[in-house]
Design a protein around this motif. Sequence first.
Motif, PDB file in Angstrom:
ATOM      1  N   PRO A 195       0.417   3.393  -6.529  1.00 13.86           N
ATOM      2  CA  PRO A 195       0.471   4.545  -7.439  1.00 13.86           C
ATOM      3  C   PRO A 195      -0.329   5.726  -6.906  1.00 13.86           C
ATOM      4  N   GLU A 196       0.196   6.920  -7.130  1.00 14.21           N
ATOM      5  CA  GLU A 196      -0.523   8.128  -6.729  1.00 14.21           C
ATOM      6  C   GLU A 196      -1.576   8.457  -7.778  1.00 14.21           C
ATOM      7  N   GLU A 197      -2.458   9.374  -7.413  1.00 10.02           N
ATOM      8  CA  GLU A 197      -3.563   9.764  -8.301  1.00 10.02           C
ATOM      9  C   GLU A 197      -3.564  11.281  -8.404  1.00 10.02           C
ATOM     10  N   THR A 201       0.834  -1.212   0.000  1.00  5.95           N
ATOM     11  CA  THR A 201       0.000   0.000   0.000  1.00  5.95           C
ATOM     12  C   THR A 201       0.865   1.257   0.000  1.00  5.95           C
ATOM     13  N   LEU A 202       1.953   1.226   0.769  1.00  5.12           N
ATOM     14  CA  LEU A 202       2.854   2.382   0.833  1.00  5.12           C
ATOM     15  C   LEU A 202       3.511   2.681  -0.511  1.00  5.12           C
ATOM     16  N   LEU A 203       3.582   1.661  -1.370  1.00  2.00           N
ATOM     17  CA  LEU A 203       4.225   1.823  -2.678  1.00  2.00           C
ATOM     18  C   LEU A 203       3.212   2.014  -3.813  1.00  2.00           C
ATOM     19  N   ASN A 214      -8.116  12.688   3.031  1.00  3.66           N
ATOM     20  CA  ASN A 214      -8.512  13.200   1.719  1.00  3.66           C
ATOM     21  C   ASN A 214      -9.511  14.347   1.752  1.00  3.66           C
ATOM     22  N   GLY A 254      -3.429  12.543  -4.842  1.00  7.09           N
ATOM     23  CA  GLY A 254      -2.001  12.344  -4.602  1.00  7.09           C
ATOM     24  C   GLY A 254      -1.724  11.016  -3.918  1.00  7.09           C
ATOM     25  N   SER A 255      -0.790  11.038  -2.959  1.00  3.89           N
ATOM     26  CA  SER A 255      -0.422   9.807  -2.256  1.00  3.89           C
ATOM     27  C   SER A 255      -1.499   9.367  -1.267  1.00  3.89           C
ATOM     28  N   ASN A 256      -2.388  10.280  -0.883  1.00  4.98           N
ATOM     29  CA  ASN A 256      -3.470   9.929   0.057  1.00  4.98           C
ATOM     30  C   ASN A 256      -4.436   8.906  -0.528  1.00  4.98           C
ATOM     31  N   ARG A 262      -3.752   6.121  -1.554  1.00  6.71           N
ATOM     32  CA  ARG A 262      -3.331   4.768  -1.163  1.00  6.71           C
ATOM     33  C   ARG A 262      -4.210   4.196  -0.065  1.00  6.71           C
TER      34      ARG A 262
END
Length: 197
Positions: free
Chosen positions: A19-21, A15-17, A94, A25-27, A29
Amino acid sequence: LLYFSITVLVIALLTLLGPEEKSLGSNVRIVYLHGAWVIAAEVAFIAAALAGLLGLLLRRDTRSVHAWSAALGRTGIVFWLTYLPLSLIAMQANWNGLFLAEPRFRIAMIFAVTGVLLQVGLWLFNIAWLTSFANILYIIALRVVFATAQNVMHPPPSPIFNSGLWNIIAFFVALNILAWIAGYFLTRFFLTLKTSG
């Protein structure tokens, strides 16, 4: 439980790795994880109902089939309970706040409380056919209620599968498969305990 714990650790690292959106963004995940976790809960509930239905329909010795229904029902409620904090984290990360009145979250809370009480009651009564029958009714009720629930923070249909972004779709599918594997290991653990007989 060892294999379950290892799988959960792999899921957390993956999950930590993720893909961002573009928007989140990274949230995003935590959204992926929360989605995979609730699907794993529903898959376990559906499997519990199917095992229970099979146990009720078969005329031969069905103790092992009913035991699978009981174990899968317990696995489902564990995943359902642990998906709720993930929902809260996703909301906070988010949308910068908790929207506890959100219809689907409120319904999820009701089914969490009901599900825990149901599973504890079924464990105490320890009646195989009753456990199977209750698991069937539970998932039917859950699906009927959620099918009519208002979508506020859960835009239909699936934003992941309709995104057209194959890296995100593949990642989410991988998370789901790992969550189902974790569910299998947890179910095997519940089978080693005293189940309905």
